[in-house]
Design a protein around this motif. Sequence first.
Motif, PDB file in Angstrom:
ATOM      1  N   ALA A   1       1.242   3.386  -8.626  1.00 51.55           N
ATOM      2  CA  ALA A   1       2.385   3.380  -8.207  1.00 51.55           C
ATOM      3  C   ALA A   1       2.925   2.186  -7.938  1.00 51.55           C
ATOM      4  N   GLN A   2       2.228   1.050  -7.103  1.00 48.01           N
ATOM      5  CA  GLN A   2       2.178  -0.205  -6.761  1.00 48.01           C
ATOM      6  C   GLN A   2       2.449  -1.002  -7.227  1.00 48.01           C
ATOM      7  N   TRP A   3       1.462  -0.829  -9.033  1.00 50.19           N
ATOM      8  CA  TRP A   3       2.094  -1.532 -10.323  1.00 50.19           C
ATOM      9  C   TRP A   3       3.124  -1.204 -11.240  1.00 50.19           C
ATOM     10  N   LEU A   4       3.647   0.244 -10.869  1.00 55.36           N
ATOM     11  CA  LEU A   4       5.135   0.618 -11.499  1.00 55.36           C
ATOM     12  C   LEU A   4       6.334  -0.378 -10.577  1.00 55.36           C
ATOM     13  N   GLY A   5       6.337  -0.249  -9.519  1.00 54.93           N
ATOM     14  CA  GLY A   5       6.970  -0.748  -8.401  1.00 54.93           C
ATOM     15  C   GLY A   5       7.075  -2.588  -9.022  1.00 54.93           C
ATOM     16  N   GLU A   6       6.261  -3.288  -9.787  1.00 52.23           N
ATOM     17  CA  GLU A   6       6.227  -4.364  -9.630  1.00 52.23           C
ATOM     18  C   GLU A   6       6.602  -4.565 -11.100  1.00 52.23           C
ATOM     19  N   GLN A   7       7.090  -3.578 -11.787  1.00 51.28           N
ATOM     20  CA  GLN A   7       7.716  -3.461 -13.393  1.00 51.28           C
ATOM     21  C   GLN A   7       9.401  -3.181 -13.236  1.00 51.28           C
ATOM     22  N   GLY A   8      10.017  -3.241 -11.732  1.00 52.17           N
ATOM     23  CA  GLY A   8      10.775  -2.885 -11.186  1.00 52.17           C
ATOM     24  C   GLY A   8      11.368  -1.736 -11.051  1.00 52.17           C
ATOM     25  N   TRP A   9      10.534  -0.436 -11.197  1.00 55.05           N
ATOM     26  CA  TRP A   9      10.705   0.581 -11.026  1.00 55.05           C
ATOM     27  C   TRP A   9      10.289   1.418  -9.519  1.00 55.05           C
ATOM     28  N   GLN A  10      11.569   2.229  -9.386  1.00 53.12           N
ATOM     29  CA  GLN A  10      11.717   2.773  -7.730  1.00 53.12           C
ATOM     30  C   GLN A  10      10.499   4.206  -8.145  1.00 53.12           C
ATOM     31  N   VAL A  11       9.515   3.809  -6.896  1.00 53.67           N
ATOM     32  CA  VAL A  11       8.521   4.870  -7.017  1.00 53.67           C
ATOM     33  C   VAL A  11       8.641   5.186  -5.324  1.00 53.67           C
ATOM     34  N   ARG A  12       8.397   6.811  -5.988  1.00 47.13           N
ATOM     35  CA  ARG A  12       8.122   7.005  -4.152  1.00 47.13           C
ATOM     36  C   ARG A  12       7.343   8.411  -4.255  1.00 47.13           C
ATOM     37  N   ARG A  13       6.600   8.045  -3.262  1.00 48.04           N
ATOM     38  CA  ARG A  13       5.001   9.801  -3.146  1.00 48.04           C
ATOM     39  C   ARG A  13       5.921  11.105  -2.389  1.00 48.04           C
ATOM     40  N   HIS A  14       6.558  11.713  -3.167  1.00 49.44           N
ATOM     41  CA  HIS A  14       7.044  12.851  -3.368  1.00 49.44           C
ATOM     42  C   HIS A  14       5.928  13.599  -2.263  1.00 49.44           C
ATOM     43  N   ALA A  15       4.938  14.067  -3.222  1.00 44.60           N
ATOM     44  CA  ALA A  15       3.659  15.437  -2.657  1.00 44.60           C
ATOM     45  C   ALA A  15       2.188  14.629  -2.772  1.00 44.60           C
ATOM     46  N   SER A  16       1.526  15.251  -1.842  1.00 39.72           N
ATOM     47  CA  SER A  16       0.419  14.708  -1.708  1.00 39.72           C
ATOM     48  C   SER A  16      -0.357  15.914  -1.658  1.00 39.72           C
ATOM     49  N   GLN A  17      -1.820  16.752  -2.848  1.00 37.22           N
ATOM     50  CA  GLN A  17      -2.219  17.744  -2.673  1.00 37.22           C
ATOM     51  C   GLN A  17      -3.520  17.642  -3.379  1.00 37.22           C
ATOM     52  N   LYS A  18      -4.786  18.031  -2.798  1.00 35.18           N
ATOM     53  CA  LYS A  18      -6.634  18.094  -3.054  1.00 35.18           C
ATOM     54  C   LYS A  18      -6.307  17.143  -4.262  1.00 35.18           C
ATOM     55  N   GLY A  19      -6.697  16.104  -3.531  1.00 33.29           N
ATOM     56  CA  GLY A  19      -6.783  14.126  -3.777  1.00 33.29           C
ATOM     57  C   GLY A  19      -5.647  13.757  -4.844  1.00 33.29           C
ATOM     58  N   PHE A  20      -4.222  14.714  -5.134  1.00 33.12           N
ATOM     59  CA  PHE A  20      -3.601  14.083  -6.028  1.00 33.12           C
ATOM     60  C   PHE A  20      -2.139  13.806  -5.119  1.00 33.12           C
ATOM     61  N   ARG A  21      -1.709  12.670  -6.452  1.00 39.41           N
ATOM     62  CA  ARG A  21      -0.498  11.987  -5.809  1.00 39.41           C
ATOM     63  C   ARG A  21       0.564  12.315  -6.853  1.00 39.41           C
ATOM     64  N   VAL A  22       1.752  13.158  -6.006  1.00 38.11           N
ATOM     65  CA  VAL A  22       2.886  13.358  -7.359  1.00 38.11           C
ATOM     66  C   VAL A  22       3.462  12.346  -7.093  1.00 38.11           C
ATOM     67  N   LEU A  23       4.087  11.790  -8.670  1.00 37.37           N
ATOM     68  CA  LEU A  23       5.179  10.432  -7.996  1.00 37.37           C
ATOM     69  C   LEU A  23       6.218  10.804  -8.914  1.00 37.37           C
ATOM     70  N   ARG A  24       7.328  10.693  -8.383  1.00 41.17           N
ATOM     71  CA  ARG A  24       8.894  10.442  -8.539  1.00 41.17           C
ATOM     72  C   ARG A  24       9.523   9.207  -9.159  1.00 41.17           C
ATOM     73  N   VAL A  25       9.832   8.905 -10.401  1.00 42.47           N
ATOM     74  CA  VAL A  25       9.834   7.185 -10.704  1.00 42.47           C
ATOM     75  C   VAL A  25      11.057   7.584 -11.544  1.00 42.47           C
ATOM     76  N   THR A  26      12.058   6.249 -10.326  1.00 44.65           N
ATOM     77  CA  THR A  26      13.826   6.345 -11.614  1.00 44.65           C
ATOM     78  C   THR A  26      13.930   4.540 -11.814  1.00 44.65           C
ATOM     79  N   ARG A  27      14.777   4.565 -12.591  1.00 43.48           N
ATOM     80  CA  ARG A  27      14.851   2.865 -12.102  1.00 43.48           C
ATOM     81  C   ARG A  27      16.007   2.511 -11.083  1.00 43.48           C
TER      82      ARG A  27
END
Length: 201
Positions: A175-201
């Motif tokens: 998620a941090q790397w995507l942000g550094e590439q200029g993407w908007q990243v939001r951690r939408h949810a977490s469950q069972k040790g997984f992150r669900v990321l919502r990525v937009t321009r």
Amino acid sequence: MTGDHYFTASPETEARPREVEFTVAGRDYTLTSAGGVFSANRLDQGTGVLLRKAELPGPDTVGPLLDLGCGFGPIACVLAASAPTATVWAVDVNERARALTAANAGRVDAADRVRAVAPDEVPADVTFAQLWSNPPIRIGKEGLHELLLRWLPRLAPDGVAWLVVARHLGGDSLAQWLGEQGWQVRRHASQKGFRVLRVTR
């Protein structure tokens, strides 16, 4: 034993087809899987978290939609069932995975709308309203970054990507790397040790 991975182009592992059953948004799915593809025996836990926690396309979604790394096709089939007029591009390097996805699309009455293709078979002018992926972490960080840098720019200007990554396999650092590439990243949810990321321009 063979050297096959789920990202092997032509797996030599014996297929041994088997049925995989799961439920998403109140609908039951029974799909065919086989050896030599990702999570051959069951719906992968991360994929299950993604399909339960991300925002599935609605019936008015026209697409096109992208399932990146489709495996035997659970995401593509759920997307096609949720958005019954959308075209879904199901991309995988594994030819057995593509064949299974194409067959499974028929089981959800979407054979004419799911296009199971190799990466280079997606026309260059196609842009996607949504990109869905449980990305292949096992190809390594460099390969993963290459994959995302190839496909995320093909989102439409108002498009959204939904990614699921295990926290212990680098979900937060991705998620941090995507942000550094200029993407908007939001951690939408977490469950069972997984992150669900919502990525937009």
